[in-house]
Enzyme design. Structure first.
Site, PDB file in Angstrom:
ATOM      1  N   GLU A  67     -87.037   5.405 -28.498  1.00  0.00           N
ATOM      2  CA  GLU A  67     -86.237   4.254 -28.040  1.00  0.00           C
ATOM      3  C   GLU A  67     -86.143   3.162 -29.101  1.00  0.00           C
ATOM      4  OE1 GLU A  67     -86.834   4.621 -23.244  1.00  0.00           O
ATOM      5  OE2 GLU A  67     -88.008   3.131 -24.257  1.00  0.00           O
ATOM      6  N   GLU A 102     -86.125  11.759 -21.355  1.00  0.00           N
ATOM      7  CA  GLU A 102     -86.848  11.019 -20.301  1.00  0.00           C
ATOM      8  C   GLU A 102     -85.906  10.775 -19.143  1.00  0.00           C
ATOM      9  OE1 GLU A 102     -88.966   7.410 -21.292  1.00  0.00           O
ATOM     10  OE2 GLU A 102     -89.501   8.191 -23.265  1.00  0.00           O
TER      11      GLU A 102
HETATM   12  C1  BG6 Z   1     -89.515   4.475 -21.627  1.00  0.00           C
HETATM   13  C2  BG6 Z   1     -90.644   4.779 -22.533  1.00  0.00           C
HETATM   14  O1  BG6 Z   1     -89.124   3.200 -22.009  1.00  0.00           O
HETATM   15  O2  BG6 Z   1     -89.711   4.374 -20.247  1.00  0.00           O
HETATM   16  C3  BG6 Z   1     -91.893   5.297 -21.854  1.00  0.00           C
HETATM   17  O3  BG6 Z   1     -90.256   5.628 -23.573  1.00  0.00           O
HETATM   18  C4  BG6 Z   1     -92.067   4.599 -20.523  1.00  0.00           C
HETATM   19  O4  BG6 Z   1     -92.965   5.113 -22.740  1.00  0.00           O
HETATM   20  C5  BG6 Z   1     -90.868   4.926 -19.650  1.00  0.00           C
HETATM   21  O5  BG6 Z   1     -93.255   4.906 -19.878  1.00  0.00           O
HETATM   22  C6  BG6 Z   1     -90.954   4.413 -18.217  1.00  0.00           C
HETATM   23  O6  BG6 Z   1     -91.237   3.055 -18.194  1.00  0.00           O
HETATM   24  P1  BG6 Z   1     -92.465   2.482 -17.367  1.00  0.00           P
HETATM   25  O7  BG6 Z   1     -92.460   1.033 -17.656  1.00  0.00           O
HETATM   26  O8  BG6 Z   1     -92.174   2.784 -15.935  1.00  0.00           O
HETATM   27  O9  BG6 Z   1     -93.654   3.179 -17.856  1.00  0.00           O
END
Ligand code: BG6
Length: 475
Positions: free
Chosen positions: A179, A372
């Site tokens: 990211e 993701e």
């Molecule tokens: C993304 C990241 O921004 O979102 C992860 O690459 C992160 O590291 C994921 O965990 C989800 O966000 P959060 O704040 O729910 O953990």
């Protein structure tokens, strides 16, 4: 086009959110270790509050995380049971170079990942490795200020070269920075940046982003030279911005908001800063610290594929009063009245995934990789020992449907899909454990107590079926 036979189904994690073992095997300290849970987390993560050492007023959840450092064989075996074809993980920089500036790597760290990759190989799971998922050795933060210094490029290239050489034949898919656009939203986490009084944070972030872009090009080049089989991707926190209304001002704001994320990926994919980005930097009264050779390097070493995270779409409003009412993955957004939200207020928008995929594919014409996607929820362990996470199944089902529509109906090329936090891990945004994403429950609470036992959730068996049917059986 439907789901290709060799489609890479799997899941994703990041070292600092799952490994723990923060002092084992000679590992050094990283920025991400010093991220406390609680209200100071945002201040530290955004570079507004310095945290250079542990103190006893805070709790630091990454120290133990979910102890994958000691459980990785068991965890990979569980991923294999679900039928994973790919496992996205990141290496902890400070396991390999504890301070960042050593000449020789730490053999214990290298051996740890070698063993982990061999474990993946044993189960026919391809690793997809993020070289830097939000980590920066603390020694480099303290001595050179993290990515505000051009010296970081050499340290990062040394790390990448070490990885490409040692894991040649074991790893084929690489991401340079997780990211990369997160620099503008969570700069201490994304680039080890802490702001000094009186300095212009925007200039510092632009500088750091440029150095990461140069570093990304250099290692893309290197990856291809060391092994022509290597495939290198960039990685963006994605999610299309919708205009709040059809007022042209709102639409224009949405375009500008999208561009504030695209500009990094434009450089990595097209090989140059687009004019709108150069103008934006100028308007900030800032400068991109170009040095001789940077432009040619960026131009000649673009990425092979575009990877991204997608949790939700966002909404832009030209009205300055609006725009911050909703937060999704640290991106402020106006409310979208047409969508429901997760328990953490993140809008749920499966069609938004198809929209985002089309926007990215139209823009870059390179294969995409969703690395993701998922739902953070407070799962409850039932008295019978099960976890009935039907809400997660619903979320993933609808997103997978939208993803398949983008492939089948719109012809978007997609290499694979890895859900976020395929095993429960520490939340990056909040530091909580109770914000769970996994198919596998980990018995640990927000204070770090628990047996660390792994328990497959209902979604575990559902995802297994999805993979076995190559996306045909989503019921
Ligand atoms: C993304 C990241 O921004 O979102 C992860 O690459 C992160 O590291 C994921 O965990 C989800 O966000 P959060 O704040 O729910 O953990």
């Amino acid at each position: 086009m439907s789901v290709p036979k060799n489609f890479l189904w799997g899941g994703a994690t990041a070292a600092n959110q799952c490994e723990g073992g923060y002092r084992e095997g000679g590992r050094g300290l990283a920025n991400v270790d010093l991220m406390p849970s609680g209200p100071d987390r945002y201040l530290v993560g955004s570079g507004q509050k310095k945290m250079e050492a542990f103190d006893d007023r805070h709790f630091y959840p990454a120290q133990k995380a979910v102890d994958m450092f000691h459980h990785y064989k068991e965890d990979i075996a569980l991923f294999a049971q679900m039928g994973f074809k790919v496992y996205r993980l990141s290496v902890a920089w400070t396991r390999i170079f504890p301070n960042g500036d050593e000449e020789e790597p730490n053999e214990a760290g290298l051996a740890f990942y070698e063993d982990l990759f061999r474990e993946c190989q044993k189960h026919q799971i391809q690793p997809l490795v993020t070289i830097c998922h939000f980590d920066c050795p603390m020694h480099l933060v303290k001595t050179i200020g993290g990515w505000r210094s051009r010296k970081m490029i050499d340290q990062y290239v040394k790390l990448a070269k070490t990885l490409f050489t040692r894991y040649k034949g074991l790893v084929r898919y690489w991401l340079t920075f997780n990211e990369i656009n997160m620099i503008l939203h969570f700069p201490f986490v994304a680039a080890g940046l802490c702001f000094e009084e009186g300095e212009d944070p925007t200039q510092v972030m632009i500088t750091a982003a440029h150095y990461e872009l140069v570093a990304s090009s250099l290692v893309t080049k290197l990856a291809h030279e060391i092994d022509p089989e290597n495939q290198v991707g960039c990685m963006m926190a994605a999610g299309a911005y919708y205009p709040e209304t059809c007022r042209p001002e709102d639409y224009w704001k949405a375009i500008c908001d999208d561009r504030s994320s695209y500009m990094f990926i434009d450089v990595q994919s097209w090989g140059y800063y687009p004019n709108y980005a150069l103008k934006w930097v100028e308007k900030q009264g800032a400068k991109i610290p170009f040095e001789a050779g940077d432009q040619a390097l960026l131009r000649e070493n673009t990425v092979d594929f575009i990877s991204f995270s997608y949790y939700s779409s966002r909404v832009s409003s030209a009205d300055p009063e609006k725009g911050g009412q909703s937060q999704s993955n640290l991106f402020a957004s106006a409310e979208n009245p047409y969508l429901k939200s997760s328990d953490w207020g993140w809008a749920i928008d499966p069609l938004g995934l198809r929209i985002t995929m089309n926007a990215l594919y139209d823009r870059y014409r390179k294969p995409l990789f969703i690395v993701e996607n998922g739902l953070g929820a407070a799962d409850q362990l039932q008295a019978d020992g099960s976890i009935q996470d039907d809400y997660r199944i619903d979320y993933l089902r609808e997103h997978i449907r939208a993803m398949i529509d983008a492939m089948e109906q719109d012809g978007v090329e997609l290499l694979g899909y890895t859900t976020w936090g395929c095993i429960d891990l520490i939340s990056n945004g909040t530091g909580e454990m109770k914000k769970r994403y996994g198919f596998i429950y980990v018995d640990r609470d927000d204070q770090g107590n628990g047996s660390f036992r792994r328990i497959p959730k209902k979604s575990f068996y559902w995802y297994k079926k999805v993979i076995a049917s190559n996306g045909a059986d989503l019921d």
